[in-house]
Design a protein around this motif. Structure first.
Motif, PDB file in Angstrom:
ATOM      1  N   MET A  65       0.815  -1.206   0.000  1.00 49.93           N
ATOM      2  CA  MET A  65       0.000   0.000   0.000  1.00 49.93           C
ATOM      3  C   MET A  65       0.853   1.262   0.000  1.00 49.93           C
ATOM      4  SD  MET A  65      -3.045   1.194   2.580  1.00 49.93           S
ATOM      5  CE  MET A  65      -4.242   0.208   1.700  1.00 49.93           C
TER       6      MET A  65
ATOM      7  N   GLN B 242      -7.684  -0.272  -5.948  1.00 48.95           N
ATOM      8  CA  GLN B 242      -6.411  -0.051  -5.258  1.00 48.95           C
ATOM      9  C   GLN B 242      -6.226   1.433  -4.903  1.00 48.95           C
ATOM     10  OE1 GLN B 242      -3.921  -1.853  -8.304  1.00 48.95           O
ATOM     11  NE2 GLN B 242      -3.420  -3.580  -6.957  1.00 48.95           N
TER      12      GLN B 242
ATOM     13  N   GLU C 136      -8.385   2.077  -1.869  1.00 46.64           N
ATOM     14  CA  GLU C 136      -7.808   1.489  -0.661  1.00 46.64           C
ATOM     15  C   GLU C 136      -6.638   2.335  -0.151  1.00 46.64           C
ATOM     16  OE1 GLU C 136      -6.741  -2.392  -1.889  1.00 46.64           O
ATOM     17  OE2 GLU C 136      -8.794  -3.203  -1.763  1.00 46.64           O
ATOM     18  N   ARG C 137      -5.813   2.821  -1.068  1.00 44.99           N
ATOM     19  CA  ARG C 137      -4.657   3.609  -0.651  1.00 44.99           C
ATOM     20  C   ARG C 137      -5.077   4.967  -0.099  1.00 44.99           C
ATOM     21  NH1 ARG C 137       0.771   2.065  -3.764  1.00 44.99           N
ATOM     22  NH2 ARG C 137       0.365  -0.159  -3.999  1.00 44.99           N
TER      23      ARG C 137
ATOM     24  N   GLY D 200      -6.265   4.274   3.368  1.00 46.50           N
ATOM     25  CA  GLY D 200      -5.124   3.916   4.201  1.00 46.50           C
ATOM     26  C   GLY D 200      -4.239   5.105   4.520  1.00 46.50           C
ATOM     27  N   TYR D 201      -3.970   5.916   3.501  1.00 47.09           N
ATOM     28  CA  TYR D 201      -3.163   7.108   3.738  1.00 47.09           C
ATOM     29  C   TYR D 201      -3.870   8.074   4.680  1.00 47.09           C
ATOM     30  CZ  TYR D 201       0.544   6.151   0.332  1.00 47.09           C
ATOM     31  OH  TYR D 201       1.621   5.627  -0.322  1.00 47.09           O
TER      32      TYR D 201
ATOM     33  N   VAL E 151      -5.718  -0.094   7.939  1.00 41.83           N
ATOM     34  CA  VAL E 151      -5.852   0.547   6.628  1.00 41.83           C
ATOM     35  C   VAL E 151      -7.265   1.077   6.396  1.00 41.83           C
ATOM     36  CG1 VAL E 151      -3.993  -0.793   5.611  1.00 41.83           C
ATOM     37  CG2 VAL E 151      -6.330  -1.692   5.560  1.00 41.83           C
ATOM     38  N   ASP E 152      -8.242   0.559   7.132  1.00 40.28           N
ATOM     39  CA  ASP E 152      -9.617   1.042   6.990  1.00 40.28           C
ATOM     40  C   ASP E 152     -10.121   1.645   8.300  1.00 40.28           C
ATOM     41  OD1 ASP E 152      -9.691  -1.281   8.447  1.00 40.28           O
ATOM     42  OD2 ASP E 152     -11.411  -2.148   7.397  1.00 40.28           O
TER      43      ASP E 152
END
Length: 450
Positions: free
Chosen positions: A1, A14, A17-18, A21-22, A413-414
């Motif tokens: 990630m 993706q 998700e990033r 996560g960021y 990440v979530d």
């Protein structure tokens, strides 16, 4: 990630998700940043070189606005008394937007329930809940004290309009509405009306002058749309009240740029939005309007007093104020309690002209005379600020990103995704929260009594 894969090589899923996560990493880093900020402020590590406060230091060093810096400090210090909210923030499960809102109403005996609600609510829902809680708390406080404080705020919007919000105490509100009614009465009068104003599109028709009800004291009352009446009130005050020649904000200033050929362009309000030609012409009809022209390609101004006069004239103050707009110390920008300072002191042969005068707030004027920093006049109305050892104090110091950063693997990440979110039932939520807090206070009182 957290690799360096090119964005165009990532799928939509993706990318999503990033981003999430960021965002969790940003929340965790912000919590750490706040911890450092509290310690730095507590130690007064920001003091020196004329720095007035930690917010001033942040504004200068970190490129923040004063308002954002003050908000960061408020939240950072509030979290020191709210361990549960601080932990959720540091773990990347509550965003800064939610934390900023919650710290307006959270107390140590409230934070558990507020955290639980925030985990299952969007940031917009948290803001809505906090506004409701603040309203209830303020109403209860006013009921106990028996006093209501009048408040009003204004701001320029992105579309160039001005928004004004007021909350007035009962008598102040009555005075305001009475003034609006009188302004509307006067605004809608015509030369044919002796006592009554003419009817507006949304108002009631004029009363037959022969009818007893046509007396002026039976006029229709407060208009439903008070905007034009408020503007009429402002115009009346501007015409009726005389102020000194130099009172920033007491007159309409229209700025424009003049090129070498004498052509004016880019008209705009002082501290406000751009104006078109029609609006400039309309403003020019008012008696409280002043045109301010910036002549490109010319250094300085013609106005100079030299050694003949120590105190700057009213006209010179206007010129310097329009140039500086506030305190010139790097990162300050205060617009109140300003002093006109001779860079080369008068006793040392300094002249009273724009090349030797800058505006400083009272705090920085005092700090300058204490030797905490110095100013050098460079000519053509250019000035530089320096530390006592001669180092340059830049208006916007360069910022560099930290090297060697690694993501915190403990941050999910979530983590910022709401849990079991849904529609917010504001009434039910506030009722449950206050019931829970009341029960907790009763339990604490029983333990204390035992």
């Amino acid at each position: 990630m957290f690799d360096d894969t090119a964005m165009e090589e990532l799928s939509d899923a993706q990318l999503g998700e990033r981003i999430v996560g960021y965002a969790g990493q940003i929340a965790a880093l912000t919590a750490r940043f706040f911890d450092l900020l509290v310690e730095f402020d507590t130690r007064h590590g920001w003091s020196g070189h004329g720095i007035a406060s930690c917010a001033h230091w942040l504004s200068w060093k970190a490129g923040m606005s004063q308002r954002a810096a003050q908000d960061h400090l408020r939240v950072a210090h509030a979290l020191t008394e709210l361990p549960l909210l601080h932990s959720a923030f540091a773990q990347g499960t509550l965003s800064y937007s939610k934390i900023r809102a919650l710290t307006r109403v959270a107390t140590p005996d409230r934070e558990e329930e507020l955290r639980n609600v925030a985990l299952s609510a969007t940031a917009a829902q948290v803001e809505r809940l906090v506004r409701s809680l603040r309203h209830i708390d303020r109403r209860d406080e006013e009921r106990e004290s028996g006093a209501v404080e009048s408040r009003g705020r204004w701001r320029w919007n992105d579309d160039g309009t001005l928004s004004v919000t007021m909350r007035l105490a009962p008598l102040d509100g009555a005075r305001f509405l009475a003034g609006v009614t009188r302004a509307e009465y006067e605004r809608t009068r015509t030369h044919t009306d002796v006592d009554l104003p003419a009817a507006t599109d949304s108002g009631t028709p004029p009363i037959d002058p022969g009818e007893p009800a046509s007396r002026a004291d039976l006029w229709r009352g407060v208009p439903s749309d008070i905007a034009e009446a408020v503007i009429a009130m402002a115009d009346t005050v501007a015409d009726a009240v005389s102020v000194p020649e130099f009172v920033p904000g007491a007159e309409i200033l229209v700025h424009s740029t003049e090129d070498a050929d004498g052509n004016s362009s880019n008209p705009h309000l002082d501290g406000g939005p751009a104006l078109d030609d029609g609006e400039v012409d309309e403003a020019s009809c008012g008696g409280s309007v002043r045109r301010v022209t910036d002549k490109r390609g010319r250094h300085g101004v013609v106005l100079r007093w030299g050694r003949k006069r120590r105190l700057p004239s009213r006209r010179l103050l206007q010129v310097v104020f329009q140039r500086d707009r506030g305190c010139r110390h790097p990162g300050c920008g205060r617009t109140r309690h300003l002093h006109a300072h001779h860079v080369t002191f008068w006793r040392d042969g300094g002249t009273t002209d724009p090349d030797n005068i800058v505006l400083l707030c009272s705090t920085h004027h005092r700090a300058l005379h204490r030797g905490e920093f110095g100013i050098v006049a460079r000519g053509h109305q250019l000035f530089t600020f320096h530390t006592p050892d001669g180092s340059l104090l830049r208006d916007a110091p360069a910022m560099t990103a930290p090297t060697g950063w690694r993501p915190d693997t403990a941050v999910p990440v979530d983590g910022l995704t709401t849990v079991n979110g849904g529609k917010l039932d504001l009434g039910y939520t506030t009722e449950v929260l206050y019931a829970a807090w009341a029960w907790r206070r009763e339990q604490a009182e029983q333990v204390a009594a035992a």
